[in-house]
Design a protein around this motif. Structure first.
Motif, PDB file in Angstrom:
ATOM      1  N   TRP A   4     -39.477 -32.727 -13.669  1.00 31.83           N
ATOM      2  CA  TRP A   4     -40.176 -32.016 -14.743  1.00 31.83           C
ATOM      3  C   TRP A   4     -39.607 -30.610 -14.923  1.00 31.83           C
ATOM      4  CZ3 TRP A   4     -45.296 -29.024 -14.224  1.00 31.83           C
ATOM      5  CH2 TRP A   4     -45.803 -28.690 -15.497  1.00 31.83           C
ATOM      6  N   LEU A   6     -45.478 -36.345 -16.064  1.00 32.27           N
ATOM      7  CA  LEU A   6     -45.214 -34.934 -16.326  1.00 32.27           C
ATOM      8  C   LEU A   6     -44.327 -34.701 -17.541  1.00 32.27           C
ATOM      9  CD1 LEU A   6     -44.784 -33.823 -12.617  1.00 32.27           C
ATOM     10  CD2 LEU A   6     -46.592 -33.083 -14.169  1.00 32.27           C
ATOM     11  N   LEU A  65     -52.464 -30.955 -13.604  1.00 33.15           N
ATOM     12  CA  LEU A  65     -51.690 -30.203 -12.610  1.00 33.15           C
ATOM     13  C   LEU A  65     -52.530 -29.928 -11.368  1.00 33.15           C
ATOM     14  CD1 LEU A  65     -49.630 -27.735 -14.842  1.00 33.15           C
ATOM     15  CD2 LEU A  65     -48.950 -29.944 -13.882  1.00 33.15           C
ATOM     16  N   LYS A 102     -54.027 -30.576 -19.508  1.00 34.32           N
ATOM     17  CA  LYS A 102     -52.849 -30.196 -18.719  1.00 34.32           C
ATOM     18  C   LYS A 102     -53.261 -29.518 -17.413  1.00 34.32           C
ATOM     19  CE  LYS A 102     -49.556 -29.754 -22.561  1.00 34.32           C
ATOM     20  NZ  LYS A 102     -48.669 -28.849 -23.304  1.00 34.32           N
ATOM     21  N   VAL A 147     -45.348 -25.239 -10.003  1.00 31.98           N
ATOM     22  CA  VAL A 147     -46.590 -25.811 -10.553  1.00 31.98           C
ATOM     23  C   VAL A 147     -47.614 -24.711 -10.793  1.00 31.98           C
ATOM     24  CG1 VAL A 147     -48.543 -27.349 -10.064  1.00 31.98           C
ATOM     25  CG2 VAL A 147     -46.225 -28.087  -9.498  1.00 31.98           C
ATOM     26  N   ILE A 169     -42.006 -33.433  -9.722  1.00 31.36           N
ATOM     27  CA  ILE A 169     -42.139 -32.011 -10.097  1.00 31.36           C
ATOM     28  C   ILE A 169     -40.755 -31.424 -10.369  1.00 31.36           C
ATOM     29  CG2 ILE A 169     -42.825 -29.717  -9.285  1.00 31.36           C
ATOM     30  CD1 ILE A 169     -45.044 -31.186  -7.622  1.00 31.36           C
TER      31      ILE A 169
END
Length: 569
Positions: free
Chosen positions: A511, A400, A424, A420, A562, A508
């Protein structure tokens, strides 16, 4: 990057592991050493660490060579020799050495020092579960589990006069030609089903042996045994059940949204399994690289943009031939980063063709590799043996935090956005699959006497719980019923899978921190990795400025982030 080779002080520099007889004197020397001070105990641990590093690296190379070419019987025999003729002799000595250390009057003084408390906790756990009668069973389990790679490694299909590995054939599932996709799907599924009975029988044997090991060690079932054996001090099965529940509540609805959009954009009456990999805008599959060299060069550049040190890690591996990336017949399936304790430079193995997934796989394994490099200066080998929940945080976060530099792989802005978005969405798809495999394992080992038919019935029930309701499986029920057989972890590393889900949540969060402040976010991530396993899992996550938490509230917050990032693309 200059790496100083670790100097041996306990074993001769030219010593090579050939057989048990040559190794035995060093284990005996450790066992017979008089320890009369805290300083001597610490030195003794250093000697044991050196011996462990030499032995583990020898086994590593046997495994690496075998997986790189499953058709070479001499390589398989070399690995099998270690498993059957060396490892069983090491196990009782390791138990005696653990007991010797724990009985030392100086152990409590060391326990107060960073890292030693975690290591000593692991040693106490190992002593608790060790049983002499399990040594031959563990040997048999390890030999049997390797048969999965041998069976899978020979699977191939024919297409237009060309023989393709299943990984190579799967690339064609991204074709915009729906008839071709369906044809390839059936070829792959049919090839897998040819070995379904063989894989069922192999799994039956593994379940029986694993259950016997657990019962010998005084555990009700293999699941409970493994939670202790894997050192899961920081969570238990109820936390896994909470993870399953949270994923079903917060992630599966997003999975349904993705499938619904896919069906509508592709203008299909029914969304079928062969429609899941093609681009929903009708574009041909993304090709982020051409061949292993291009993949390597671009990944090194991507890592270097984040931090020059990260790029140097992969450069070093490339220079000394520690990358085997391309798919070929006779190679085991999957991908891994194998740490090499003595050399200090790990080895990356994977089956790349030309896909986005392959690109992400190298970013992932590269994250593991960076982790190995960052831990090189830790005092003992045990300090570098991180639990999977931490190891996978390193790899999944790298997937990520490199996204800002994916333009290296995709010069076209539209392709970059597609990449991308696909990645995701893949995260949203991965979490339910992790929950599926993990919940399946809990059921398997809570009910070890089950029949193949009961296993199939429960697999389908669990699979349906974590799947979208849009995909049409009619006429494909047998394929669906045996999907679990492609999951290497079930055969080779049981219960090692939920870590991917836990680490994905952590990644996550890493990120999100990185997006808010790249410099601080990257530094926190690297600081956490440098700790190795000298702190508890929650403490390592805290060092990365994230939480080790599987609650609905936390998962909802992360998935909304996300979702928000997807909407920005």
């Amino acid at each position: 990057m200059e790496l100083t080779a670790k100097q041996r002080t306990f074993l001769p520099e030219d010593f090579k592991v050939e057989d048990w007889e040559s190794l035995k004197p060093y284990f005996e020397k450790l066992l017979n050493t008089e320890i009369s001070s805290e300083e001597e105990l610490r030195k003794w641990f250093h000697q044991m660490s050196e011996l462990e590093s030499v032995v583990s690296e020898d086994m590593a190379w046997r495994y690496i060579k075998m997986t790189c070419d499953t058709t070479d019987q001499t390589l398989s025999d070399a690995f099998e020799y270690f498993v059957r003729e060396i490892q069983p002799h090491i196990a009782p000595f390791s138990d005696k050495l653990n007991k010797k250390a724990l009985a030392s009057p100086y152990i409590d003084a060391l326990r107060k020092q960073e890292g030693f408390d975690i290591m000593i906790r692991e040693m106490e756990k190992d002593v608790k579960i060790f049983r002499e009668e399990n040594i031959p069973l563990d040997t048999e389990i390890q030999s049997l589990s390797q048969k999965f790679g041998a069976i899978s490694g020979t699977m191939s299909v024919e297409h237009e006069g060309q023989e393709l590995t299943l990984q190579q054939a799967a690339v064609k599932l991204q074709s915009t030609d729906r008839k071709l996709r369906e044809q390839i799907y059936h070829k792959i599924a049919s090839r897998r089903l040819e070995d379904k009975d063989k894989l069922d029988e192999l799994f039956n044997q593994l379940i029986k042996l694993r259950t016997e090991v657990a019962q010998n060690a005084g555990f009700k079932n293999f699941r409970d045994y493994m939670f202790t054996a894997m050192g899961r001090f920081d969570y238990d099965p109820t936390d896994c059940f909470e993870f399953h529940h949270s994923v079903k509540s917060e992630v599966v609805p997003l999975l349904n949204d993705i499938a619904k959009e896919r069906k509508e954009k592709l203008q299909l009456e029914a969304l079928r399994p062969w429609d899941k990999a093609v681009d929903i805008s009708g574009l041909e599959a993304l090709t982020p690289f051409e061949g292993a060299k291009d993949l390597t060069d671009k990944t090194i550049e991507c890592f270097s943009k984040l931090d020059p040190f990260l790029g140097d890690c992969l450069k070093k591996m490339d220079e000394i031939g520690h990358l085997d990336l391309e798919s070929r017949r006779g190679k085991s399936p999957g991908g891994y980063n194998y740490p090499l304790s003595e050399t200090g430079v790990p080895f990356i193995f994977m089956n790349a063709t030309s896909t986005l997934r392959d690109m992400v796989t190298l970013l992932h394994e590269g994250g593991h590799a960076v982790h190995s490099f960052l831990m090189n200066d830790l005092e003992l080998n045990d300090f570098r043996n991180t639990p999977s929940e931490v190891a996978e945080l390193a790899s999944m976060s790298m997937e990520l935090i490199t996204m800002d530099h994916w333009n290296i792989f995709f010069e076209n802005e539209a392709d970059l956005k597609r990449a991308k978005k696909e990645h995701l969405e893949q995260i949203i798809e991965t979490l339910p699959w992790v929950a599926t495999i993990d919940k399946f394992q809990h059921w398997i080992y809570e009910n070890p006497e089950h029949t193949v038919e009961e296993r199939t019935e429960n697999w389908n029930k669990i699979f349906d719980d974590f799947s979208d309701t849009i995909t049409d499986w009619s006429g494909l029920e047998l394929n669906k019923s045996k999907m679990w057989q492609k999951q290497l972890h079930l055969y080779e590393v049981p219960f090692y899978y939920i870590e991917y889900g836990m680490a994905q949540l952590g990644a996550i969060a890493v990120w999100r921190n990185f997006k808010q402040d790249p410099k601080s976010g990257l530094q926190s991530y690297m600081n956490a990795l440098k700790l190795g396993y000298t702190h508890s899992i929650p403490e390592i996550y805290e060092a990365a400025n994230i939480k080790f938490d599987f609650s609905i509230d936390n998962i909802r917050t992360l998935m909304q982030f996300v979702k928000g990032e997807l909407e920005k693309i």
